[in-house]
Design an enzyme around this catalytic site. Structure first.
Site, PDB file in Angstrom:
ATOM      1  N   THR A   1     -93.455  55.439 -74.917  1.00 23.47           N
ATOM      2  CA  THR A   1     -92.882  56.210 -76.025  1.00 23.47           C
ATOM      3  C   THR A   1     -92.663  55.373 -77.291  1.00 23.47           C
ATOM      4  OG1 THR A   1     -90.663  55.766 -75.192  1.00 23.47           O
ATOM      5  CG2 THR A   1     -91.681  57.848 -74.529  1.00 23.47           C
ATOM      6  N   ASP A   2     -92.526  54.058 -77.123  1.00 27.85           N
ATOM      7  CA  ASP A   2     -92.092  53.237 -78.265  1.00 27.85           C
ATOM      8  C   ASP A   2     -93.023  53.336 -79.472  1.00 27.85           C
ATOM      9  OD1 ASP A   2     -89.879  52.519 -76.876  1.00 27.85           O
ATOM     10  OD2 ASP A   2     -90.621  50.554 -76.263  1.00 27.85           O
TER      11      ASP A   2
ATOM     12  N   THR B   1     -90.117  57.849 -97.985  1.00 32.64           N
ATOM     13  CA  THR B   1     -88.654  57.755 -97.918  1.00 32.64           C
ATOM     14  C   THR B   1     -88.178  57.170 -96.588  1.00 32.64           C
ATOM     15  OG1 THR B   1     -86.583  58.982 -97.938  1.00 32.64           O
ATOM     16  CG2 THR B   1     -88.518  60.197 -97.229  1.00 32.64           C
TER      17      THR B   1
ATOM     18  N   THR C   1     -92.053  61.443 -84.919  1.00 30.92           N
ATOM     19  CA  THR C   1     -91.305  60.184 -84.957  1.00 30.92           C
ATOM     20  C   THR C   1     -90.452  60.097 -83.695  1.00 30.92           C
ATOM     21  OG1 THR C   1     -91.175  60.257 -87.361  1.00 30.92           O
ATOM     22  CG2 THR C   1     -89.533  58.916 -86.284  1.00 30.92           C
TER      23      THR C   1
ATOM     24  N   ASP D   1     -97.272  48.052 -71.885  1.00 32.35           N
ATOM     25  CA  ASP D   1     -96.081  48.579 -72.526  1.00 32.35           C
ATOM     26  C   ASP D   1     -96.524  48.883 -73.959  1.00 32.35           C
ATOM     27  OD1 ASP D   1     -92.704  48.082 -72.327  1.00 32.35           O
ATOM     28  OD2 ASP D   1     -93.622  48.328 -74.301  1.00 32.35           O
ATOM     29  N   SER D   2     -96.141  50.025 -74.476  1.00 29.18           N
ATOM     30  CA  SER D   2     -96.723  50.417 -75.770  1.00 29.18           C
ATOM     31  C   SER D   2     -96.254  49.543 -76.929  1.00 29.18           C
ATOM     32  CB  SER D   2     -96.476  51.897 -76.053  1.00 29.18           C
ATOM     33  OG  SER D   2     -95.182  52.113 -76.513  1.00 29.18           O
ATOM     34  N   SER D   3     -95.274  48.684 -76.709  1.00 28.47           N
ATOM     35  CA  SER D   3     -94.910  47.728 -77.770  1.00 28.47           C
ATOM     36  C   SER D   3     -96.059  46.762 -78.024  1.00 28.47           C
ATOM     37  CB  SER D   3     -93.660  46.938 -77.383  1.00 28.47           C
ATOM     38  OG  SER D   3     -92.622  47.831 -77.096  1.00 28.47           O
TER      39      SER D   3
ATOM     40  N   CYS E   1     -85.499  58.200 -95.320  1.00 26.58           N
ATOM     41  CA  CYS E   1     -84.815  59.309 -94.651  1.00 26.58           C
ATOM     42  C   CYS E   1     -85.747  59.920 -93.605  1.00 26.58           C
ATOM     43  CB  CYS E   1     -84.438  60.404 -95.643  1.00 26.58           C
ATOM     44  SG  CYS E   1     -83.314  59.860 -96.910  1.00 26.58           S
TER      45      CYS E   1
ATOM     46  N   THR F   1     -93.654  53.677 -69.534  1.00 25.71           N
ATOM     47  CA  THR F   1     -92.703  53.979 -68.463  1.00 25.71           C
ATOM     48  C   THR F   1     -93.212  55.056 -67.516  1.00 25.71           C
ATOM     49  OG1 THR F   1     -90.860  53.349 -69.859  1.00 25.71           O
ATOM     50  CG2 THR F   1     -90.346  54.845 -68.071  1.00 25.71           C
TER      51      THR F   1
HETATM   52  N1  ASP Z   1     -91.320  50.273 -73.595  1.00 29.75           N
HETATM   53  C1  ASP Z   1     -91.929  51.456 -73.040  1.00 29.75           C
HETATM   54  C2  ASP Z   1     -93.226  51.699 -73.771  1.00 29.75           C
HETATM   55  O1  ASP Z   1     -93.229  52.148 -74.878  1.00 29.75           O
HETATM   56  C3  ASP Z   1     -91.000  52.598 -73.157  1.00 29.75           C
HETATM   57  C4  ASP Z   1     -91.552  53.916 -72.702  1.00 29.75           C
HETATM   58  O2  ASP Z   1     -92.590  54.030 -72.102  1.00 29.75           O
HETATM   59  O3  ASP Z   1     -90.873  54.897 -72.958  1.00 29.75           O
HETATM   60  O4  ASP Z   1     -94.266  51.446 -73.220  1.00 29.75           O
END
Ligand code: ASP
Length: 342
Positions: free
Chosen positions: A89-90, A277, A166, A57-59, A279, A13
C-alpha cells in the site's frame, strides 16, 4: 465465456501467510491461490498468476518495477479480459499513477489492490480486497465491454481512479481516498459503479506501452522558514530536470523577491516546475491571491487538482518520452488520462 483474468503479484503485506508449523509470516505463493483462498473458486473465472521473481515491499518500488508490470500487461493484453495487480500500500498510488500514463489507450481494467493485514491473518482485509478486485476486473457494461477501462485502486469500500488516489491512513482498512474526483464504484452489499465517472479513451487505439520513465525529477515541499540558500540548493540538484513544488492552500508561496527570482531563474535555465497544493483536497488557483501570482510570473506551471503522486509520475513520463521542455510544459496543462480537472 468465463472471464479470463491475470493476477500480477508484486509483493506487499497482502502476500504474507502464516506458516502452519512455525507460525511465522512468510511470502504467500500465488500459484497456490485456489488452495489458500478457496472462495476464489466460487467466482468461476479463469485466473492465471504471475509473480515478481522476488516480491518486494512497495517502499522499494521504482520505475524498473513499473516497467515490469507494464510489460507483463502488454505481453498478455489480448489473452485476458482484465488484470489485478497485488501491491504494497505504501507506494500504491504512485504505481497506479505511473501505470495510468505508461499504458496509453488502455481499454481493459487494471485493478490494483493490497491489504493492511496479511492475507494469511484471521482478520485480513486482503481476501476481500482480492476477491472484489477480481469481480471489478471481470465486470462488463450493458454492451459487454469492460466496465472499467483504466487503472484503478480497489481498497475496502472504494474503487478509485488510480491517478487520483492517495494513501490516507497507515492503519485504517479504508486506507485510500480520491480527494478531488468521485469514486468509480462504491463497494457495499453490491458493487455499485458510478458510470459517469469512469474513464473512456476519446478514440479507440491499440494499447501503446511506454516503458521509459525519467527519474530525474523531485519534490520541493514549502514550509515557513525555508531559506533562499536551501531553495537555490534544491533547484541546483544535479541532473534534475523537473520539480513538483508543493505549495500552500490554493497554490500559494512566499511573495519575497528572492523566492520568485530563484524560481524564475530556474525556469529560465530550462527547468520545469509544476505547482501542486500540499492540501489533500482542492486545487491550485494561481490568480486567487497575490502570493500565487508570483509563481505564475516566474513561469511555474499550475498543476490544478493533480495529486502529488500523479504530478511526479506525469513529469517522469513526459521526460521519459524525450520531449522538448516546451512540449512537456504544454502537456502538463492538459489532462492525459483523467488525472486532472481542466
Ligand atoms: N510496507 C508495505 C508495502 O507497501 C505495506 C503494505 O503492504 O501495506 O509493501
Amino acid at each position: 465465456m468465463r472471464p479470463r483474468l491475470l493476477i500480477i503479484y508484486t509483493g506487499g503485506t497482502i502476500g504474507m501467510i502464516e506458516n502452519p508449523v512455525t507460525h511465522a509470516l512468510q511470502p504467500f505463493d500465488f500459484s497456490h491461490l485456489m488452495e489458500n483462498v478457496p472462495k476464489v473458486k466460487k467466482l468461476d473465472y479463469e485466473i492465471d498468476n504471475l509473480q515478481f521473481a522476488s516480491p518486494i515491499d512497495s517502499s522499494n518500488m521504482n520505475p524498473a518495477h513499473w516497467a515490469e508490470i507494464a510489460s507483463a500487461i502488454e505481453a498478455s493484453y489480448d489473452q485476458y479480459d482484465g488484470f489485478v495487480v497485488l501491491h504494497g500500500t505504501d507506494t500504491m498510488a504512485f504505481t497506479a499513477s505511473a501505470l495510468s500514463f505508461m499504458l496509453e489507450n488502455l481499454s481493459k481494467p487494471v485493478i490494483i489492490t493490497g491489504s493492511q493485514l496479511p492475507i494469511g491473518e484471521v482478520r485480513t482485509d486482503g481476501e476481500e480486497n482480492l476477491i472484489t478486485a477480481l469481480q471489478v476486473a471481470a465486470a462488463v457494461d450493458h454492451r459487454g465491454d469492460p466496465m472499467v477501462q483504466e487503472v484503478a485502486i480497489l481498497f475496502e469500500n472504494h474503487l478509485l481512479r488510480g491517478n487520483r488516489s492517495t494513501k490516507m491512513s497507515a492503519d485504517n482498512f479504508n486506507a485510500f481516498a480520491s480527494n478531488n474526483y468521485p469514486e468509480l464504484a462504491r463497494i457495499g452489499l453490491d458493487i455499485t459503479f458510478n458510470e459517469d465517472a469512469l474513464y473512456r479513451v476519446p478514440t479507440r487505439r491499440p494499447l501503446k506501452v511506454r516503458l521509459t520513465m525519467d527519474p530525474h525529477v523531485m519534490f520541493i515541499t514549502l514550509h515557513p522558514g525555508m531559506t533562499e540558500k536551501t531553495l537555490r540548493h534544491l533547484l541546483a540538484t544535479p541532473d534534475v530536470k523537473g520539480f513538483v513544488l508543493k505549495t500552500y492552500g490554493a497554490g500559494n508561496s512566499p511573495s519575497y523577491e528572492w523566492f520568485t527570482h530563484a524560481l524564475a531563474e530556474a525556469v529560465e535555465n530550462g527547468l520545469v516546475i509544476l505547482n501542486v497544493t500540499q492540501c489533500p483536497n482542492g486545487a491550485v488557483n494561481p490568480v486567487l491571491y497575490e502570493t500565487g501570482d508570483g509563481l505564475q510570473r516566474a513561469g511555474v506551471i499550475a498543476g490544478g487538482d493533480l495529486t502529488s503522486e500523479a504530478a511526479i509520475t506525469k513529469l517522469m513520463y513526459l521526460f521519459g518520452l524525450g520531449l522538448p521542455t516546451d512540449t512537456v510544459k504544454k502537456y502538463l496543462r492538459h489532462s492525459l488520462c483523467g488525472e486532472m480537472t481542466v
